[in-house]
Design an enzyme around this catalytic site. Structure first.
Site, PDB file in Angstrom:
ATOM      1  N   LYS A  13      88.218 126.637   3.014  1.00 44.15           N
ATOM      2  CA  LYS A  13      88.037 126.081   4.445  1.00 44.15           C
ATOM      3  C   LYS A  13      88.043 124.531   4.370  1.00 44.15           C
ATOM      4  CE  LYS A  13      84.117 127.883   4.845  1.00 44.15           C
ATOM      5  NZ  LYS A  13      83.826 128.748   3.807  1.00 44.15           N
ATOM      6  N   ARG A  88      76.859 130.319  10.762  1.00 47.07           N
ATOM      7  CA  ARG A  88      76.979 131.295   9.822  1.00 47.07           C
ATOM      8  C   ARG A  88      76.139 132.397   9.996  1.00 47.07           C
ATOM      9  NH1 ARG A  88      78.189 127.196   5.410  1.00 47.07           N
ATOM     10  NH2 ARG A  88      78.914 128.284   3.392  1.00 47.07           N
ATOM     11  N   ARG A 127      86.075 128.553 -12.547  1.00 46.48           N
ATOM     12  CA  ARG A 127      86.189 127.216 -12.297  1.00 46.48           C
ATOM     13  C   ARG A 127      84.653 126.521 -12.620  1.00 46.48           C
ATOM     14  NH1 ARG A 127      86.919 125.312  -6.079  1.00 46.48           N
ATOM     15  NH2 ARG A 127      84.513 125.523  -6.071  1.00 46.48           N
ATOM     16  N   ARG A 133      79.563 123.774 -14.261  1.00 43.32           N
ATOM     17  CA  ARG A 133      78.574 123.800 -13.306  1.00 43.32           C
ATOM     18  C   ARG A 133      77.617 124.825 -13.695  1.00 43.32           C
ATOM     19  NH1 ARG A 133      82.566 122.548  -8.195  1.00 43.32           N
ATOM     20  NH2 ARG A 133      80.614 123.738  -7.229  1.00 43.32           N
ATOM     21  N   ARG A 144      76.571 134.229  -2.676  1.00 39.95           N
ATOM     22  CA  ARG A 144      77.052 133.835  -1.610  1.00 39.95           C
ATOM     23  C   ARG A 144      78.262 134.540  -0.663  1.00 39.95           C
ATOM     24  NH1 ARG A 144      78.019 128.726  -4.947  1.00 39.95           N
ATOM     25  NH2 ARG A 144      76.115 127.499  -4.595  1.00 39.95           N
TER      26      ARG A 144
END
Ligand code: AMP
Length: 191
Positions: A13, A88, A127, A133, A144
């Site tokens: 997005k 949202r 990733r 991360r 999420r």
């Protein structure tokens, strides 16, 4: 032009939002980016938002709504805007309706990027590992996606019923997806 771009986390997005906003000469307003900027700057809003963001939860509606209201009141958003990551929840849809109605305008279109959520989770987990991360654990990434399905996906039907929905395939090369979006948007009358 007043637009929304939606899709599950990791659907691309943000990348597409920048292209669309540039094309129409309007600001791309990403609630995630505004929260992250506040976290980095250590503002009270950032401190509050971080607790939720780190857990993959949504920041409470009251906090998010106020922040969006302030942002779309800025002069650069007067000719229009593209919202990325907002609304949202159904409560946020109502708030946004009020904000836009107050300015005497209307939403022009809602772009939804459809993608395979399982594939995305795999990619995001890889990733996060590659980039070290540690805060983006598989559990948070899954949470999420789960919240998107539970709380945000129902918004698609709301906007479909209003005749605003442009549901587009979000898979493939970035340029291909941009092309799809531009083709779909150019047929939308501007308000
Ligand atoms: P994003 O970059 O859009 O994925 O947003 C990152 C994080 O910011 C989300 O996981 C939420 O914790 C928070 N966030 C962004 N937009 C909203 C919103 N509209 N409502 C609640 N929380 C949000």
């Amino acid at each position: 032009m007043r637009l929304i771009i939606m899709g599950p986390p990791g659907a691309g997005k943000g990348t597409q939002a920048k292209f669309i906003a540039e094309h129409f000469g309007i600001p791309a307003i990403s609630t995630g980016d505004i929260f992250r900027a506040n976290v980095t700057a250590g503002t009270p809003l950032g401190v509050e938002a971080k607790r939720y963001m780190d857990a993959g939860e949504y920041v409470p509606d009251e906090v998010t709504n106020l922040m969006v209201r302030d942002r779309i009141d800025e002069p650069d958003a007067e000719p229009g805007f593209l919202l990325d990551g907002y609304p949202r929840t159904l409560a946020q849809v109502e708030e946004l309706d009020g904000m836009i109605a107050f300015t005497g305008h209307a939403l022009d279109a809602v772009v939804v990027l459809t993608v395979d959520q399982d594939e995305i989770v795999q990619r995001l987990v890889q990733r996060a590992e590659l980039e070290g991360r540690a805060d983006d654990t598989e559990e948070v990434i899954r949470r999420r996606q789960e919240l998107y399905t539970e709380q945000t996906e129902p918004l698609v039907e709301v906007y479909r019923q209003r005749g605003l929905l442009l549901e587009l395939d979000g898979t493939g090369e970035v340029e291909e997806v941009t092309q799809r979006i531009f083709e779909a948007l150019d047929v939308v009358p501007q308000s």
